[in-house]
Every structure is written in structure tokens, then in C-alpha cells.
Design an enzyme around this catalytic site. Structure first.
Site, PDB file in Angstrom:
ATOM      1  N   ARG A 162       0.839  -1.212   0.000  1.00 20.61           N
ATOM      2  CA  ARG A 162       0.000   0.000   0.000  1.00 20.61           C
ATOM      3  C   ARG A 162       0.870   1.256   0.000  1.00 20.61           C
ATOM      4  NH1 ARG A 162      -2.003   1.421   6.065  1.00 20.61           N
ATOM      5  NH2 ARG A 162      -0.550   0.141   7.227  1.00 20.61           N
TER       6      ARG A 162
ATOM      7  N   SER B  83      -5.014   5.266   5.419  1.00 17.44           N
ATOM      8  CA  SER B  83      -4.711   3.837   5.421  1.00 17.44           C
ATOM      9  C   SER B  83      -4.368   3.308   4.032  1.00 17.44           C
ATOM     10  CB  SER B  83      -5.892   3.044   5.977  1.00 17.44           C
ATOM     11  OG  SER B  83      -6.168   3.433   7.303  1.00 17.44           O
TER      12      SER B  83
ATOM     13  N   GLU C 234     -19.011   3.699  -0.513  1.00 17.06           N
ATOM     14  CA  GLU C 234     -18.224   2.993  -1.519  1.00 17.06           C
ATOM     15  C   GLU C 234     -18.986   2.801  -2.826  1.00 17.06           C
ATOM     16  OE1 GLU C 234     -18.812   2.007   1.606  1.00 17.06           O
ATOM     17  OE2 GLU C 234     -16.865   2.306   2.568  1.00 17.06           O
TER      18      GLU C 234
ATOM     19  N   HIS D 299      -5.412  -3.536   2.375  1.00 14.11           N
ATOM     20  CA  HIS D 299      -5.879  -4.292   3.533  1.00 14.11           C
ATOM     21  C   HIS D 299      -6.605  -5.570   3.115  1.00 14.11           C
ATOM     22  CE1 HIS D 299      -4.881  -0.436   5.208  1.00 14.11           C
ATOM     23  NE2 HIS D 299      -4.986  -0.897   6.417  1.00 14.11           N
TER      24      HIS D 299
ATOM     25  N   ASP E  34      -8.308  -6.159  13.396  1.00 13.54           N
ATOM     26  CA  ASP E  34      -9.676  -5.726  13.084  1.00 13.54           C
ATOM     27  C   ASP E  34     -10.619  -6.913  12.897  1.00 13.54           C
ATOM     28  OD1 ASP E  34      -9.487  -3.032  13.369  1.00 13.54           O
ATOM     29  OD2 ASP E  34      -9.348  -2.557  11.236  1.00 13.54           O
TER      30      ASP E  34
ATOM     31  N   ARG F  35      -1.646  -4.616   3.940  1.00  7.55           N
ATOM     32  CA  ARG F  35      -1.435  -3.633   4.991  1.00  7.55           C
ATOM     33  C   ARG F  35       0.010  -3.627   5.496  1.00  7.55           C
ATOM     34  NH1 ARG F  35      -2.679  -4.361  11.157  1.00  7.55           N
ATOM     35  NH2 ARG F  35      -2.357  -2.237  11.879  1.00  7.55           N
TER      36      ARG F  35
END
Ligand SMILES: Cc1ncc(C[n+]2csc(CCOP(=O)(O)OP(=O)(O)O)c2C)c(N)n1
Ligand SMILES: [Mg+2]
Lengths: 279, 319
Positions: free
Chosen positions: B13, B40, B61, B112, B120, B170
Site C-alpha cells: 500500500r 490507510s 463505496e 488491507h 480488526d 497492509r
């Protein structure tokens, strides 16, 4: 029936203990959502320790009221409340987010009693609440359904689809609450994607709308009582809150959305919370 | 040998964020959309450099995918980012109807992905995204293995005309691709051909596959390693060649064994080069909370698991 002074004091004390547990478990864990757990602590306290009907020894009890944490990232708040309400041992809080734990990063109804439905993907909880409310209507049962949403979460289109459904089916056994803390991840809600005027929008969608200070326990419980008297439409309680409420360390700070306290911040916060005991 | 010395480590990322900025400098038709996760997904780097060409759509989204489609019709080159589970799950039908069906030039780069999202938990760990993107006609699906390959993949999809899905992670990952490596859409990279079995891996599992290969070498097993960074269009020739050469295949992906790399390879093998296959990946299960490294072990996605799978595949071949 009006809430008594003593009840209020007990509730405020409870909210303080909930904030303390949230901060301890998050500091211990090192990851998780601080700001949005703290901002909704008074709301969740009023629901679980004043308004809702439930039995922690019988999570599936037919006559229980339902709570849906649509803003699932506030899991630390839900877990703390459930532990203090007696759904599971307080000691289990320290397993948060570890492999094998029932306390998942976001609530998982498969494994943790008291969680009505798994959440974590924003915008989906109100639809589920509608479904539960419809089921209670079909059963002619008096159960009430509560759903807690984030203000950033209101950006999801599904929320507004559900808003129409609830009004269309006159779901007066449903009460939703918005934790209107003004912040999301990338910054202030007003800067990322404005959602105001929130109260006018819900009113226009056919809801009864109450607007309260989400940290004033008396105002919150009064609104919850009032919601029960509204017939023929659902009620939305817009709660004005401060993200990270409880300590100067976190209040109004966008970076504490998904950051946990350091040991020093925890110590400072504990002191502030402890001093607030008799406020 | 990639793990001989001190390999550089960068999250895919992060490489994406850097790639976007250099692309933004070269082309002013590049626009970027995000859904309240720009810190993120690292699109915040682009937002800082080119604030006028960055659109934060908020936590919406589906709306974001439709907006990207409109921007593409308007002559822009949109890069759309959020977590993989939301980009491909929440907005799936918008991707299908408004982007793929009209064959628009939209690049979805999701971060992610997989279980290394970590704490998470299962709600946020996308283990189905490769499958649900791969099945849509017109869609190209790319899973880079490391930072440098991500940089090249972003440049490549910018040049390519049509919808693309790029899957990023991530956590920091070691650089595995050789220095002179050139990424091409639809072309697998063969690290070594192998004799007894071939491991076809994608994404962060390529590094694990290389480790497994070295473990096996000590036991006298010669396993080939192939980086299949394009899942669609799949490099069928590379799969057929490996199956013909080694007679046993192992696939490795940080994704469900259903419908992703393992599924795609199984389709080719069954139709064109039948050979025993063992798939490493999530065995039809959701993810769970925990630390990324611990979860890779928990779900049988470590080098040791791949090595064991290679032996299993070889055994199947003999019987
Ligand atoms: C569908 C979806 N998109 C994105 C996210 C990532 N995410 C988690 S929390 C959050 C911000 C939420 O803001 P808000 O609703 O205001 O919550 P609060 O301020 O109460 O924490 C985002 C974007 C998500 N969980 N679900
Ligand atoms: Mg908020």
C-alpha cells in the site's frame, strides 16, 4: 416516570467506570477504536443500565429489547457494557483482539452472547434493526429495538434506504441514535462529506427526531422515555457528543479514532476520570 | 537468493501511494477517489500533492464506484481506493454494472486484503475479493508480491485500457522480485523451474513459497516457484508448462482456496494439463482477530505449510 437524582448519579458513575474499562482494555491491547467508544459511553450506559430489558443469564430471552451497534468499531464500548451487565466475566476483557478470543475487533454474534448481530462494515445495522422491529410487530410483541449509528456512517446510502423502510412500516418500536461527534477517520465530517442538517433530514424521512446533549445523562434518559411514547413512526435521537469524551488526551482529536492510549495517556485519563467521580 | 541478506521491506500500500504521486506528476488526467480511508490506503499522499484531483466521497463505496465511472466517461483516469472488503464486496454490483459492463477505464486499487489486516478481524479481512473480481467479464486482476512490483503494476494498469483490480496489503513485506524484473500484465515470473513440484504463489505468499523451496532443497526436493501476479488473464502457458515439467502443483494465496488463484489454476489444470494439485489458502472460512504473523500460521499459510503441501502433492503423483 421521571428519573431520580440518585438514579442519575448511579448512571453517571457507571458511565465513568465504563470509560475506565474501555481505556484500560485498549491500552492493554494496543489496537482498537478509542474515540468512538468513548463518545458513545453515556448513550450505551443509559440504554443498558436504565432503559433496556434483558437478562444476561439468558441472552436469547424472547422478551428482551434488542441493541444493534451499527458503528461496530465501537466494540470496546459494547464489550465493556456487556461485561459490566453480567454477560461474561470481567476478566475476559483482556483477551480483546487476540487469536481465539470471543472479543473480536468488531462484534461477532457467532461467538459472543449479547451481541445481536455481527457488525463492522458501516451502514448495515439500521436495516437489521428494521427487520427485528418488523418481527416484533408480526408477533404483536412489546420488545423495543435500539440501533446506534455514527455520524460519518450516515454517508452510507443504505442508511437512507433503511430510514425510508422504518418510516414506511411505521416502526414505532424502533429507536435509533446517532453519535454525532463531528469526526470520522479522514477528518471532520463537515470537511470529508457533509451530512448536515441531520435532524431536518430524518424529519423529512418521516421520523420523530429528538436532539440532545449526548453527555447529559438526564437528557439522554428523558429522550429514551419520550421515544417510547411516540406512536406511528420511528424515533431518531441525535446525540451531540465529543469524540474521545472522558479525558483531554483524546477529546476532539481525530487521530484517536483508531489509535490506543499510551501508558502515560492512560494514567492522565484515569486521574481525570477518577476526579470526576462526584460531579 | 532473496533472503540471503538484508532485504528491503515495504508495504504494497505504501508503494501504491508513491506510485500514484509519480503518476500524477506525469499525467494530469489521473484522479483519485477514496472513502474515508485515505490515510490507510495511502491515497493521502496523492491528495496532498494534487488536492484538486483528489475526491473523498466519504463512507459511501457504492457512490464512489459510480462517480469513478462518470469521471472515466469524462476522459479522466480514475484510481479508486478503500479496503478490499468494501471495494469488492460492498460495491460489487456498482463495479459490475457501471464499470465492467460498459468496459470503462477505472482502476480499483484496494488495500488491507487478506488476513494480515490482523486485529480488526474477520469483518475486515477480505478473503473472497480475488474470486468476486475475477468472475466479472472485462476485469483484469493483479496481486503484486512486493513494493517494487506494485510500482510497476500501477504504471502498467495506467497504460492499459479497461477496468483493473489491484490487490494490496497492509503490512510490510520483503522484496522478492529480482532487480531486473519487468512486470507485464498476464505474464507469470518463474523464479526457478523445479523438478519434483511447482509452487504457484501470489501476493505476500510468494515470499513464503521461496522460503518453502529452500527448506525443501535441504531435504532433496526440487520445487519450482512461480509468481503469478496476474490472476486474470491467467498465464495459462506458465501453468501448463509447470504441470508438464513437474507433474505436481501447489498454489498459495492469502485468500479463500475457492475461486481465487487456486481455483483459476485448477481450471487450467483440469482442462489442459491434469496434474495433482494442493491448494494453500483459507479453507472456506472467515478470518479472525489476531496479529498478522500469528494468523498466517493459524490458517496454514506459512512456509512450513507450503513445504508440507509440496510433499503431499508429490505423494499424490506417485500413487
Ligand atoms: C463500509 C465501511 N467503510 C469503511 C469503513 C472503515 N471505517 C471504520 S470507522 C470509519 C469512520 C466512522 O466514522 P463515524 O461513523 O463518524 O464513527 P465515530 O466517529 O463514531 O467513530 C470508517 C470509514 C467501515 N468500517 N465500513
Ligand atoms: Mg463520528
Amino acid at each position: 416516570m421521571a428519573v431520580t437524582e440518585q438514579q442519575l448519579q448511579t448512571l453517571k458513575d457507571r458511565a465513568r467506570r465504563i470509560r475506565i474499562d474501555i481505556l484500560k482494555m485498549l491500552t492493554d491491547c494496543g489496537s482498537g477504536h478509542t474515540g468512538g467508544s468513548l463518545s458513545a459511553a453515556d448513550i450505551a450506559t443509559a440504554l443498558y443500565f436504565y432503559k433496556m430489558k434483558y437478562d444476561p443469564r439468558k441472552p436469547g430471552w424472547k422478551e428482551r429489547d434488542n441493541f444493534i451497534l451499527s458503528k461496530g468499531h465501537a466494540a470496546p464500548l459494547l464489550y465493556t457494557v456487556l461485561a459490566q451487565a453480567g454477560y461474561f466475566e470481567h476478566a475476559e476483557l483482556c483477551t480483546l483482539r487476540k487469536i481465539g478470543s470471543r472479543l473480536q475487533g468488531h462484534p461477532d454474534s457467532k461467538c459472543l452472547p449479547g451481541v445481536e448481530i455481527s457488525t463492522g462494515s458501516l451502514g448495515q445495522g439500521l436495516s437489521v434493526a428494521n427487520g427485528l422491529a418488523l418481527a416484533h410487530k408480526l408477533d404483536k410483541a412489546p420488545n423495543r429495538v435500539y440501533a446506534l449509528l455514527g455520524d460519518g456512517e450516515l454517508q452510507e446510502g443504505q442508511i437512507w434506504e433503511a430510514a425510508m423502510t422504518a418510516a414506511h412500516y411505521k416502526l414505532d418500536n424502533l429507536c435509533a441514535l446517532v453519535d454525532n461527534n463531528g469526526l470520522q477517520i479522514d477528518g471532520p465530517v463537515a470537511k470529508v462529506m457533509g451530512v448536515e442538517p441531520i435532524t431536518d433530514k430524518w424529519r423529512a424521512f418521516g421520523w420523530e427526531v429528538l436532539d440532545v446533549d449526548g453527555h447529559d445523562m438526564e437528557k439522554i434518559v428523558t429522550a429514551l422515555d419520550k421515544a417510547e411514547t411516540i406512536k406511528g413512526k420511528p424515533t431518531m435521537i441525535v446525540c451531540r457528543t465529543v469524540k474521545g469524551k472522558g479525558s483531554k488526551c483524546f477529546e476532539g482529536k481525530v487521530e484517536f479514532h483508531g489509535t490506543t492510549p499510551t501508558k502515560e495517556e492512560l494514567a492522565t485519563a484515569m486521574k481525570e476520570l477518577e476526579e470526576g467521580v462526584c460531579k | 537468493m532473496f533472503h540471503g541478506g538484508n532485504v528491503s521491506k515495504i508495504a504494497t500500500r505504501d508503494a501504491y501511494g508513491d506510485a500514484l504521486v509519480s503518476l500524477g506528476k506525469k499525467r494530469n488526467d489521473v484522479v483519485v477517489l477514496d472513502a474515508d480511508l485515505s490515510g490507510s490506503t495511502k491515497t493521502a499522499k496523492f491528495a496532498k500533492a494534487f488536492p484538486d484531483r483528489f475526491f473523498n466521497i466519504g463512507i459511501a463505496e457504492q457512490d464512489m464506484m459510480g462517480t469513478a465511472a462518470g469521471l472515466a466517461i469524462g476522459g479522466k483516469l480514475p484510481f479508486v481506493s478503500t479496503f478490499a472488503v468494501f471495494a469488492t464486496g460492498r460495491a460489487w454490483e456498482q463495479v459490475r454494472q457501471s464499470i465492467c459492463y460498459p468496459n470503462l477505464n477505472v482502476k480499483i486499487v484496494a488495500t488491507h486484503a487478506g488476513v494480515t489486516v490482523g486485529e480488526d478481524g474477520g469483518s475486515h479481512q477480505s478473503v473472497e475479493d480475488i474470486a468476486v473480481m475475477r468472475v466479472i467479464p472485462h476485469m483484469t486482476v493483479i496481486v503484486p508480491a512486493d513494493g517494487p512490483e506494485t510500482l510497476q503494476a500501477i504504471e502498467a494498469v495506467a497504460e492499459y485500457q479497461g477496468p483493473c483490480y489491484v490487490r494490496a496489503g497492509r503490512n510490510k513485506v520483503p522484496t522478492v522480485c529480482p532487480e531486473n524484473y519487468r512486470f507485464r500484465i498476464g505474464k507469470a515470473h518463474v523464479f526457478n523451474e523445479g523438478k519434483h513440484a511447482a509452487i504457484i504463489a501470489t501476493g505476500i505468499m510468494v515470499a513464503e513459497a521461496l522460503k518453502a523451496r529452500d527448506q525443501l532443497k535441504a531435504e532433496g526436493i526440487d520445487a519450482g516457484v512461480i509468481n503469478m501476479s496476474t490472476i486474470k488473464p491467467l498465464d495459462r502457458d506458465a501453468v501448463i508448462a509447470a504441470a508438464t515439467r513437474c507433474g505436481a502443483i501447489v498454489t498459495a494465496e492469502e485468500h479463500s482456496i475457492i475461486g481465487g488463484l487456486g481455483g483459476a489454476v485448477a481450471e487450467v489444470l483440469a482442462e489442459s494439463a491434469p496434474a495433482p494439485l494442493v491448494r494453500i489458502g483459507l479453507k472456506d472460512t472467515f478470518g479472525t482477530s489476531g496479529d498478522g504473523e500469528g494468523l498466517l500460521k493459524h490458517y496454514g499459510l506459512s512456509a512450513g505449510d507450503i513445504a508440507a503441501a509440496v510433499k503431499e502433492a508429490i505423494k499424490k503423483k506417485k500413487s
